[in-house]
Scaffold this motif. Structure first.
Motif, PDB file in Angstrom:
ATOM      1  N   UNK A 110      21.658  31.794  46.209  1.00  0.00           N
ATOM      2  CA  UNK A 110      22.557  31.617  45.072  1.00  0.00           C
ATOM      3  C   UNK A 110      22.763  30.136  44.769  1.00  0.00           C
ATOM      4  N   UNK A 111      23.022  29.350  45.810  1.00  0.00           N
ATOM      5  CA  UNK A 111      23.210  27.912  45.603  1.00  0.00           C
ATOM      6  C   UNK A 111      21.928  27.264  45.086  1.00  0.00           C
ATOM      7  N   UNK A 112      20.803  27.645  45.653  1.00  0.00           N
ATOM      8  CA  UNK A 112      19.537  27.070  45.218  1.00  0.00           C
ATOM      9  C   UNK A 112      19.194  27.435  43.788  1.00  0.00           C
ATOM     10  N   UNK A 113      19.428  28.678  43.393  1.00  0.00           N
ATOM     11  CA  UNK A 113      19.141  29.099  42.028  1.00  0.00           C
ATOM     12  C   UNK A 113      20.030  28.368  41.029  1.00  0.00           C
ATOM     13  N   UNK A 114      21.294  28.178  41.398  1.00  0.00           N
ATOM     14  CA  UNK A 114      22.208  27.454  40.504  1.00  0.00           C
ATOM     15  C   UNK A 114      21.753  26.005  40.325  1.00  0.00           C
ATOM     16  N   UNK A 115      21.387  25.341  41.418  1.00  0.00           N
ATOM     17  CA  UNK A 115      20.928  23.953  41.317  1.00  0.00           C
ATOM     18  C   UNK A 115      19.634  23.851  40.510  1.00  0.00           C
ATOM     19  N   UNK A 116      18.714  24.786  40.717  1.00  0.00           N
ATOM     20  CA  UNK A 116      17.458  24.754  39.975  1.00  0.00           C
ATOM     21  C   UNK A 116      17.694  24.951  38.481  1.00  0.00           C
ATOM     22  N   UNK A 117      18.576  25.878  38.131  1.00  0.00           N
ATOM     23  CA  UNK A 117      18.834  26.121  36.711  1.00  0.00           C
ATOM     24  C   UNK A 117      19.538  24.927  36.074  1.00  0.00           C
ATOM     25  N   UNK A 118      20.501  24.324  36.793  1.00  0.00           N
ATOM     26  CA  UNK A 118      21.194  23.150  36.249  1.00  0.00           C
ATOM     27  C   UNK A 118      20.226  21.976  36.094  1.00  0.00           C
ATOM     28  N   UNK A 119      19.338  21.793  37.078  1.00  0.00           N
ATOM     29  CA  UNK A 119      18.364  20.713  36.965  1.00  0.00           C
ATOM     30  C   UNK A 119      17.395  20.942  35.822  1.00  0.00           C
ATOM     31  N   UNK A 120      16.938  22.194  35.658  1.00  0.00           N
ATOM     32  CA  UNK A 120      16.025  22.511  34.557  1.00  0.00           C
ATOM     33  C   UNK A 120      16.720  22.310  33.215  1.00  0.00           C
ATOM     34  N   UNK A 121      17.999  22.660  33.137  1.00  0.00           N
ATOM     35  CA  UNK A 121      18.761  22.475  31.895  1.00  0.00           C
ATOM     36  C   UNK A 121      18.941  21.003  31.588  1.00  0.00           C
ATOM     37  N   UNK A 122      19.166  20.178  32.617  1.00  0.00           N
ATOM     38  CA  UNK A 122      19.335  18.741  32.401  1.00  0.00           C
ATOM     39  C   UNK A 122      18.041  18.095  31.900  1.00  0.00           C
ATOM     40  N   UNK A 123      16.893  18.633  32.349  1.00  0.00           N
ATOM     41  CA  UNK A 123      15.615  18.061  31.937  1.00  0.00           C
ATOM     42  C   UNK A 123      15.151  18.556  30.569  1.00  0.00           C
ATOM     43  N   UNK A 124      15.388  19.817  30.273  1.00  0.00           N
ATOM     44  CA  UNK A 124      14.832  20.430  29.060  1.00  0.00           C
ATOM     45  C   UNK A 124      15.867  20.838  28.034  1.00  0.00           C
ATOM     46  N   UNK A 125      17.125  20.879  28.436  1.00  0.00           N
ATOM     47  CA  UNK A 125      18.159  21.344  27.521  1.00  0.00           C
ATOM     48  C   UNK A 125      18.209  22.856  27.409  1.00  0.00           C
ATOM     49  N   UNK A 126      17.456  23.583  28.206  1.00  0.00           N
ATOM     50  CA  UNK A 126      17.439  25.042  28.184  1.00  0.00           C
ATOM     51  C   UNK A 126      17.625  25.578  29.596  1.00  0.00           C
TER      52      UNK A 126
END
Length: 616
Positions: A396-412
């Motif tokens: 859960x923690x890893x998925x949240x960090x990955x999604x936040x990082x992907x959003x910061x890079x791509x805006x999605x």
């Protein structure tokens, strides 16, 4: 018969015997009919084939029994064997024969059998001797066949007690004690071969051949008892042989009995392999408990990537077959990487730990067994809970960090809002099929463990580890390297086979259900936790449906309970059955566990005591 005898079948038989004894014309007519029947039929096949027919192998024997059930064999005018089927068509009739008092059996044979000077008796004795030679010759051929000869205690067939068996039994100079002592030696040899088979790999053909050999030895022993019996004991020996013929002909018609006897050793071999692997998934000391937490956290982090790839594969819009293949490949590769780095996935463990518990039942006797089992169950439960919590929290923690990082890079977000909405509501414990899918996944988890154990047994039986070590490429690439690869394959065959099987079963189940028109899906607690986190992160905002997230979290908890409980109970049931544990023993264990939990619930939840030892 006494005046208190109430068995109507026995009373009718007593009346028939008495009627024959007081009516010489009727008795002579019955004797003539029985004598004519014995003179016109061949007893060799009846004695040599009934219940110990030619060793067809498992598949051939199964087909014969199924066909016989549907289409009974035609009557043979010159064969005595089919008469047994008509005289004793059911177990109830056979039980009457076994329960008949010996004096009444003696009087019955005297009343209906040919006279003492009749020529039928020498013919029957000669037929029994021929049948003895036939069975002895067949058992020699089976034992020295390619299936069983590698299991012999001595590599030289000449030194085997089976060598020359038919010749020894047919010798004119007969030694009764030596013959029966030889049978005991042959039984010990068969037991040794069974033990060797369990070490070197169980196959259905080997199990069936050993079972057939044991039945053939029973027949030989009964024939020797009849041949060597004193005149006063000859009727009792004939009755014992007749009862054995009746029992074996009834058994030879049962499909369920054949499958149960044949698969028993195979199941035990798989269970024992699982039990050895399951030892690594039970934390008995605090260092082991901490190591399990670290392995579970690492497994959860790796599952973040697995869940992310699964969600991306679902957006490709592929046909069911390639979609299932890519999903299964994703899972299988992830599980193999976990094995390589000694990481843990909680739901893969129950089938192995259940087998470990069953091995304790099979090896530990006395009152200490229940105490040891209770300790093992408590250690297993807390280990499984730690592994599951470590998996869920880290994924859960890893998925949240990955999604936040992907959003910061791509805006999605990693997945679209529409897909996230579907994922969020798909975990509702009441308004979706989550409970059924989670139970189905528990069955898949159990089946994958079974496949892994079967693959290890198959690889051991076919000596694949040795084949890898002796591969010709070893001369070019290094013989030591190939020996290491062969040893690694032999040590990890069960884990590798189970991991690949689990991956493709999880991936292909939804795809195949679409072909069949069934609304089936899988719910794996760790993978589902990762996907739920990706969905929640994608939908996070001002109008987020917190109640939907709460229901989905409840669904994840339900998935956890059903994944572990279904797979564990199925594996434990198979393991106990393979070890021959009665249901009463399982019920006593359940009562002891309940009392243990009520007295000390923390022993099932918290870490092991500070001074706990890892030894049994």
């Amino acid at each position: 018969l006494g005046p208190g005898e109430t068995n109507p079948a026995l009373r009718r038989l007593a009346f028939l015997i008495r009627l024959l004894e007081i009516s010489p014309p009727l008795r002579d007519g019955v004797r003539a009919a029985v004598g004519g029947l014995l003179e016109a039929t061949d007893c060799v096949s009846a004695i040599a084939d009934t219940g110990v027919d030619h060793d067809r192998g498992f598949v051939g024997e199964l087909v014969r029994r199924v066909v016989t059930r549907v289409l009974p064999a035609p009557r043979e005018a010159h064969e005595l064997g089919p008469l047994l089927v008509r005289l004793f068509p059911s177990e109830a009739v056979a039980a009457r024969l076994r329960g008949l008092p010996e004096p009444w059996f003696q009087r019955l044979t005297e009343a209906i059998g040919p006279g003492e000077r009749s020529r039928q008796w020498p013919a029957l004795a000669e037929g029994a001797d021929v049948a003895l030679a036939v069975v002895a010759t067949r058992i020699e051929a089976v034992v020295f066949s390619h299936r069983l000869s590698p299991l012999l205690a001595d590599a030289s067939p000449v030194r085997s007690p089976f060598f020359g068996l038919a010749t020894r039994l047919a010798a004119r100079e007969r030694d009764t004690r030596a013959d029966h002592g030889a049978i005991a030696t042959l039984r010990r040899e068969l037991a040794s071969m069974e033990t060797q088979m369990e070490r070197s790999g169980v196959t259905i053909s080997r199990v069936h051949a050993l079972e057939w050999s044991a039945r053939a030895l029973d027949r030989i022993e009964a024939l020797l008892a009849l041949r060597d019996a004193e005149p006063a004991a000859r009727v009792a020996a004939a009755r014992a042989l007749l009862a054995q013929l009746v029992d074996t002909q009834l058994e030879s018609r049962g499909v369920r009995r054949l499958a149960a006897d044949t698969l028993r050793l195979l199941a035990r071999r798989i269970v024992e392999g699982h039990g050895r692997a399951g030892e690594h998934y039970i934390a008995r000391t605090r260092p082991e408990y901490a190591l399990m937490w670290r392995a579970a956290i690492g497994g959860g982090v790796l599952t973040v990537v697995t869940s992310a790839l699964k969600l991306k594969i679902a957006t490709f819009g592929l046909a069911p077959l390639p979609d299932g293949f890519l999903s299964g490949l994703n899972y299988a590769v992830s599980f193999l990487i976990m094995l390589s780095f000694h990481l843990a996935l909680a739901t893969k463990q129950p089938s192995m730990t259940a087998a470990t518990l069953a091995n304790i039942v099979g090896t530990v006797a006395g009152p200490r067994r229940l105490d040891l089992l209770a300790d093992q169950v408590a250690a297993t439960v807390r280990t499984q809970l730690a592994a599951a919590l470590g998996n869920v929290l880290s994924v859960s923690a890893g998925a949240l960090l990955l999604d936040l990082g992907f959003h910061a890079l791509t805006g999605q977000s990693w997945i679209t809002a529409e897909k996230a909405e579907h994922v969020l509501h798909s975990f509702h414990p009441l308004l979706s099929g989550t409970a059924f899918y989670a139970a189905l996944t528990g069955v898949i988890l159990w089946a994958s463990g079974l496949i892994g154990g079967w693959f290890e047994n198959w690889a051991t039986a076919h000596r694949l580890g040795e084949a890898i070590a002796q591969h010709p490429l070893g001369e070019r690439l290094g013989r030591a390297r190939f020996r290491a690869w062969g040893e690694a394959f032999a040590n990890n065959a069960s884990a590798w086979g189970g991991s690949v099987a689990l991956g493709f079963l999880l991936g292909f189940t939804p795809a195949l259900s679409k072909f069949a028109g069934l609304p089936l899906d899988v719910r794996h607690v760790t993978l589902s936790s990762g996907m739920l986190t990706f969905a929640a992160s994608a939908l996070a905002g001002e109008h987020f449906e917190w109640w939907a997230l709460a229901w989905a979290i409840a669904g994840i908890a339900l998935i956890f309970v059903l994944n572990l409980s279904v797979s564990f109970l199925l594996a434990l049931s198979l393991a106990l059955r393979a070890q021959g544990v009665p249901m009463t023993e399982a019920l006593r264990l359940a009562r002891k566990l309940l009392g243990r939990f009520l007295r000390s619930p923390w022993s099932f939840i918290g870490p092991p005591p500070a001074g706990a030892s890892g030894t049994d």
